[in-house]
Design a protein around this motif. Structure first.
Motif, PDB file in Angstrom:
ATOM      1  N   ARG A 322       0.785  -1.252   0.018  1.00  0.00           N
ATOM      2  CA  ARG A 322       0.072  -0.111  -0.099  1.00  0.00           C
ATOM      3  C   ARG A 322       0.809   1.281   0.018  1.00  0.00           C
ATOM      4  O   ARG A 322       0.134   2.335   0.224  1.00  0.00           O
ATOM      5  CB  ARG A 322      -1.020   0.042   1.170  1.00  0.00           C
ATOM      6  N   HIS A 323       2.122   0.998  -0.150  1.00  0.00           N
ATOM      7  CA  HIS A 323       3.036   2.350  -0.083  1.00  0.00           C
ATOM      8  C   HIS A 323       3.686   2.357  -1.359  1.00  0.00           C
ATOM      9  O   HIS A 323       5.124   2.552  -1.223  1.00  0.00           O
ATOM     10  CB  HIS A 323       3.812   2.333   1.313  1.00  0.00           C
ATOM     11  N   ASP A 324       3.214   1.857  -2.490  1.00  0.00           N
ATOM     12  CA  ASP A 324       3.829   2.373  -3.707  1.00  0.00           C
ATOM     13  C   ASP A 324       5.348   1.942  -4.140  1.00  0.00           C
ATOM     14  O   ASP A 324       6.217   2.532  -4.449  1.00  0.00           O
ATOM     15  CB  ASP A 324       3.976   3.758  -4.179  1.00  0.00           C
ATOM     16  N   PRO A 325       5.584   0.601  -3.880  1.00  0.00           N
ATOM     17  CA  PRO A 325       7.069  -0.161  -4.149  1.00  0.00           C
ATOM     18  C   PRO A 325       6.992  -0.333  -5.773  1.00  0.00           C
ATOM     19  O   PRO A 325       5.998  -0.259  -6.308  1.00  0.00           O
ATOM     20  CB  PRO A 325       6.882  -1.212  -3.475  1.00  0.00           C
ATOM     21  N   GLU A 326       8.110  -0.230  -6.139  1.00  0.00           N
ATOM     22  CA  GLU A 326       8.436  -0.620  -7.633  1.00  0.00           C
ATOM     23  C   GLU A 326       7.914  -1.665  -8.077  1.00  0.00           C
ATOM     24  O   GLU A 326       7.433  -2.134  -9.152  1.00  0.00           O
ATOM     25  CB  GLU A 326       9.873  -0.234  -7.989  1.00  0.00           C
ATOM     26  N   ARG A 327       8.383  -2.893  -7.119  1.00  0.00           N
ATOM     27  CA  ARG A 327       7.962  -4.167  -7.290  1.00  0.00           C
ATOM     28  C   ARG A 327       8.056  -4.880  -5.932  1.00  0.00           C
ATOM     29  O   ARG A 327       9.091  -4.699  -5.281  1.00  0.00           O
ATOM     30  CB  ARG A 327       8.810  -4.661  -8.424  1.00  0.00           C
ATOM     31  N   LEU A 328       6.996  -5.821  -5.725  1.00  0.00           N
ATOM     32  CA  LEU A 328       6.966  -6.647  -4.599  1.00  0.00           C
ATOM     33  C   LEU A 328       7.216  -8.136  -5.081  1.00  0.00           C
ATOM     34  O   LEU A 328       6.454  -8.633  -5.713  1.00  0.00           O
ATOM     35  CB  LEU A 328       5.637  -6.497  -3.701  1.00  0.00           C
ATOM     36  N   ILE A 329       8.277  -8.457  -4.382  1.00  0.00           N
ATOM     37  CA  ILE A 329       8.379 -10.146  -4.589  1.00  0.00           C
ATOM     38  C   ILE A 329       8.264 -10.963  -3.363  1.00  0.00           C
ATOM     39  O   ILE A 329       8.754 -10.762  -2.247  1.00  0.00           O
ATOM     40  CB  ILE A 329       9.691 -10.213  -5.020  1.00  0.00           C
ATOM     41  N   ILE A 330       7.220 -11.774  -3.581  1.00  0.00           N
ATOM     42  CA  ILE A 330       6.909 -12.726  -2.429  1.00  0.00           C
ATOM     43  C   ILE A 330       7.388 -14.144  -2.799  1.00  0.00           C
ATOM     44  O   ILE A 330       7.321 -14.766  -3.784  1.00  0.00           O
ATOM     45  CB  ILE A 330       5.435 -13.154  -2.373  1.00  0.00           C
ATOM     46  N   PHE A 331       8.291 -14.770  -1.877  1.00  0.00           N
ATOM     47  CA  PHE A 331       9.165 -15.823  -1.853  1.00  0.00           C
ATOM     48  C   PHE A 331       8.660 -16.870  -0.947  1.00  0.00           C
ATOM     49  O   PHE A 331       8.959 -16.584   0.191  1.00  0.00           O
ATOM     50  CB  PHE A 331      10.601 -15.462  -1.915  1.00  0.00           C
ATOM     51  N   ASP A 332       8.221 -18.119  -1.262  1.00  0.00           N
ATOM     52  CA  ASP A 332       7.680 -18.824  -0.155  1.00  0.00           C
ATOM     53  C   ASP A 332       7.680 -20.324  -0.607  1.00  0.00           C
ATOM     54  O   ASP A 332       7.473 -20.417  -1.843  1.00  0.00           O
ATOM     55  CB  ASP A 332       6.190 -18.566   0.378  1.00  0.00           C
ATOM     56  N   ILE A 333       8.012 -21.356   0.096  1.00  0.00           N
ATOM     57  CA  ILE A 333       7.995 -22.742  -0.261  1.00  0.00           C
ATOM     58  C   ILE A 333       6.427 -23.419  -0.387  1.00  0.00           C
ATOM     59  O   ILE A 333       6.370 -24.390  -0.929  1.00  0.00           O
ATOM     60  CB  ILE A 333       8.964 -23.526   0.384  1.00  0.00           C
ATOM     61  N   TYR A 334       5.785 -22.694   0.742  1.00  0.00           N
ATOM     62  CA  TYR A 334       4.268 -23.283   0.797  1.00  0.00           C
ATOM     63  C   TYR A 334       3.509 -22.492  -0.440  1.00  0.00           C
ATOM     64  O   TYR A 334       3.081 -21.385  -0.213  1.00  0.00           O
ATOM     65  CB  TYR A 334       3.820 -22.967   1.983  1.00  0.00           C
ATOM     66  N   GLU A 335       2.928 -23.129  -1.233  1.00  0.00           N
ATOM     67  CA  GLU A 335       2.095 -22.515  -2.406  1.00  0.00           C
ATOM     68  C   GLU A 335       0.975 -22.168  -2.037  1.00  0.00           C
ATOM     69  O   GLU A 335       0.260 -21.143  -2.569  1.00  0.00           O
ATOM     70  CB  GLU A 335       2.200 -23.683  -3.594  1.00  0.00           C
ATOM     71  N   ASN A 336       0.198 -22.793  -1.080  1.00  0.00           N
ATOM     72  CA  ASN A 336      -1.076 -22.320  -0.595  1.00  0.00           C
ATOM     73  C   ASN A 336      -1.087 -20.961   0.045  1.00  0.00           C
ATOM     74  O   ASN A 336      -1.811 -20.301  -0.267  1.00  0.00           O
ATOM     75  CB  ASN A 336      -1.767 -23.424   0.306  1.00  0.00           C
ATOM     76  N   ASN A 337      -0.192 -20.778   0.783  1.00  0.00           N
ATOM     77  CA  ASN A 337      -0.034 -19.478   1.472  1.00  0.00           C
ATOM     78  C   ASN A 337       0.277 -18.506   0.646  1.00  0.00           C
ATOM     79  O   ASN A 337      -0.140 -17.588   0.639  1.00  0.00           O
ATOM     80  CB  ASN A 337       1.296 -19.690   2.593  1.00  0.00           C
ATOM     81  N   ALA A 338       1.389 -18.779  -0.267  1.00  0.00           N
ATOM     82  CA  ALA A 338       1.689 -17.640  -1.245  1.00  0.00           C
ATOM     83  C   ALA A 338       0.424 -17.383  -2.184  1.00  0.00           C
ATOM     84  O   ALA A 338       0.273 -16.268  -2.796  1.00  0.00           O
ATOM     85  CB  ALA A 338       2.751 -18.295  -2.266  1.00  0.00           C
TER      86      ALA A 338
END
Length: 660
Positions: A322-338
């Protein structure tokens, strides 16, 4: 269809009822506005009709029809026939007063100019009597109903829900009016509680203020209270917690006012009263950091969150998004949560440049691909195994995921030019008694060793551990490479247990209560520090913005909470009695668990930050070169599933004292 027709029938009934009331009010007003001035004239001449001169009586009788029309036009314009007078308040009183004064002025001017100058007492007493009669007609219904309800609420046969409001200020009065307007008599406020002694033994809209917080239990019995509404929006968290602890001794349903904003803007509804939550039991003011600079720091940057689908990681993603990043990358091993956080952010922020990647922080090649492709500016490292008992049974996995994962992620951040690396740590890293806490202590040592090498301008060589069978290609890629002029700043954030996070005691207790118990507590004396998820995330973001490298940010979490007390309060807040409706069982301390947690070792010391509740601990010095060799050997042993792994950890972390 039947329900719809039933509701329409009710609306028609209430509309017809309102028309009848308005009709009788019009008739009443026509009578009293003329009677008021006649009485003033009659009194002026000693109550003898025959004494009234014709030159006064004739102007009065001729002007009466004109005045009647003027009054009705003004009263309609001022909406005096549209209010529900049984709920009349100061606003309605002011409209009556303004209307009456206005028509009295018109009366004085017109009868004098058009007909004849009347006695002064006629103008004065006529206006006063008119105002009195108009007010009486509107407010008499409310007074009569209030008296009847007083008698009704004290009777044993009353079936309405009796409500006690704690807080006799503006918020409490707003709640009182909302209950009267919205609940159709099903709920009745029977008393107020307020610690201001000046309000005691007084009445607010017919409801008595019966005492302070020490009188809650007595008056709950006296007034046969079913529900308690807390209306203390400006009170401290400690005061609210104390009130809740007192109220939890009763069998009453508890509700809390959600926020000051709602009722100040006129939007408040009784349905907005919220259940008492675990956050309300925290007992301290929430940590408030000046986040403007933090958000400026985030804006326009590429942010990577490891473990982005977890409790802390997902909230980090929400705050960042909600604060205007250029890009947000979510990295997680659990696909359901991701996937869950991906869908949430897509819906909330459709223009967000979002990448959701599946992978493990233990996989160097995957990390290298992610960092070389996206070149993140800031990394928030939330990926970790955190469940103490599970890690006690699988200590090598704790080392692989927490220690090796942190090392590989931090190293990838460094060699790819990341500006900030923020490690999410735990109070269990202080004087650890379990392998999870010890592994987090090692994580803190890893980033501290990186920071010290950077500050000493020492070249960073590729670790020999990457020659392990998992990473031969990665090792070959960077073989012999020396990294200098590193600009990455490493920082750790250490906080206690997070309320309502996955695996924390609160959701566990709630599930046990829903099943009817028992609620399991490991030890009657066990205590823990708690914070909310938003607090934890604000601390992480604050650390990321203000880091200068090597710090351990620590939150002053106030007084610790006794887990047994927390469990009992949650049972009471669910409408049950501890040890009666819901049993509490003590199961004994679990492997690696201690009675209390610490936030800082004495040797680390404290440095203040601009935020009074956030401090910086200085890491304990250690030999970085020796540590490098120890950590490489530890990781190789973990991959070999060495049964002596805990002893090896103890040699590196002398403060680690295993409990088994």
């Amino acid at each position: 269809m039947k329900v719809k027709k039933k509701n329409e029938g009710r609306r028609h009934f209430h509309l017809e009822q309102w028309h009848v009331i308005a009709f009788f009010l019009v008739i009443y007003d026509v009578v009293v506005i003329n009677a008021s001035y006649f009485l003033a004239l009659w009194v002026r001449f000693d109550g003898e009709f025959s004494n009234i001169p014709a030159y006064y009586l004739d102007p009065y009788t001729k002007f009466a029809p004109i005045y009647t029309v003027i009054c009705l036009v003004v009263f309609v314009a001022m909406r005096l026939y549209q209010s529900v007078w049984r709920f009349a308040s100061f606003d309605e009183l002011m409209r009556i007063a303004v209307s009456s004064i206005l028509v009295s002025i018109i009366h004085t001017v017109l009868i004098t100019v058009i007909f004849y100058r009347m006695p002064i007492s006629y103008y004065v007493w006529g206006a006063c009597l008119q105002l009195l009669f108009l007010v009486a007609s509107r407010f008499s219904q409310r007074v009569i109903l209030a008296e009847l309800n007083k008698f009704k609420t004290m009777s044993d046969g009353d079936q309405t829900s009796r409500i006690m409001i704690i807080g006799a200020g503006n918020a409490g009065q707003v709640i009182l009016r909302s209950i009267e307007k919205e609940t159709g008599g099903k709920n009745k406020v029977v008393c107020f509680i307020d610690d201001n002694t000046n309000k005691h033994n007084r009445y607010i809209q017919g409801v008595p203020v019966v005492g302070g917080r020490n009188d809650i239990l007595y008056n709950v019995d006296r007034y046969k209270v079913h529900k308690i509404f807390i209306a203390m929006p400006n009170a401290s968290r400690e005061a609210v917690r104390d009130i809740i602890n007192i109220c939890s001794e009763t069998d009453c349903e508890l509700k809390n006012l959600p926020s000051l904003y709602n009722y100040l803007n006129g939007d408040f509804s009784i349905n907005q009263m919220k259940d008492i939550s675990a956050d309300d039991l925290l007992g301290r003011e929430p940590v408030k950091a000046d986040m403007r600079e933090v958000y400026e720091f985030i804006r326009g940057k590429t942010i990577l969150v490891t473990g982005g689908g977890g409790s802390i990681g997902s909230e980090l993603c929400r705050q960042v998004a909600r604060h205007d990043p250029e890009r947000l990358i979510i990295f997680d091993i659990y696909e359901n949560n991701a996937y869950a956080i991906q869908q949430e952010l897509h819906d909330a922020y459709p223009d967000l440049q979002l990448e959701v990647l599946i992978g493990s922080v233990r996989d160097s090649r995957r990390l290298d691909d992610v960092f070389s492709t996206y070149r993140p500016d800031i990394v928030y490292h939330a990926a970790a195994h955190k469940h103490v008992p599970l890690m006690e049974d699988s200590p090598c996995e704790a080392i692989k995921n927490n220690v090796l994962g942190t090392y590989k992620t931090a190293y990838a951040a460094m060699i790819h030019g990341c500006k900030r690396f923020v490690l999410i740590s735990t109070d269990k890293a202080v004087n650890p008694t379990n392998i999870m806490g010890a592994s987090k202590h090692l994580c803190e040592m890893i980033i501290n060793s990186f920071d010290r090498k950077i500050k000493e301008n020492r070249p960073m060589e590729i670790p020999r551990m990457f020659t392990h069978m998992e990473d031969p290609e990665y090792a070959k890629k960077y073989e012999g490479k020396v990294i200098d002029n590193v600009q990455t700043e490493f920082v750790a954030v250490r906080f206690g247990n997070v309320l309502s996070s996955n695996g924390s005691v609160v959701p566990i207790f709630k599930r046990q209560i829903e099943r009817g118990g028992p609620v399991t507590v490991t030890h009657p004396d066990i205590i823990r520090y708690f914070m909310t998820i938003p607090e934890a995330v604000s601390l992480v973001l604050y650390a990321g913005a203000y880091a200068r490298g090597g710090e351990i940010f620590v939150l002053d979490m106030g007084s610790p909470v006794k887990i047994d007390t927390l469990a009992r309060n949650l049972i009471r807040l669910s409408g049950h009695k501890p040890d009666v409706d819901i049993k509490i069982e003590y199961t004994g301390l679990r492997p690696g668990e201690k009675l209390y947690e610490e936030m800082l070792m004495a040797e680390e010391g404290l440095t203040k930050t601009p935020n009074k509740l956030v401090f910086i601990g200085n890491p304990i010095p250690f030999d970085v070169d020796v540590f490098q060799k120890q950590i490489e050997q530890l990781m190789l042993s973990a991959y070999d599933n060495n049964s002596d792994i805990k002893q090896m950890v103890k040699e590196i972390v002398p403060e680690y004292v295993p409990m088994n």
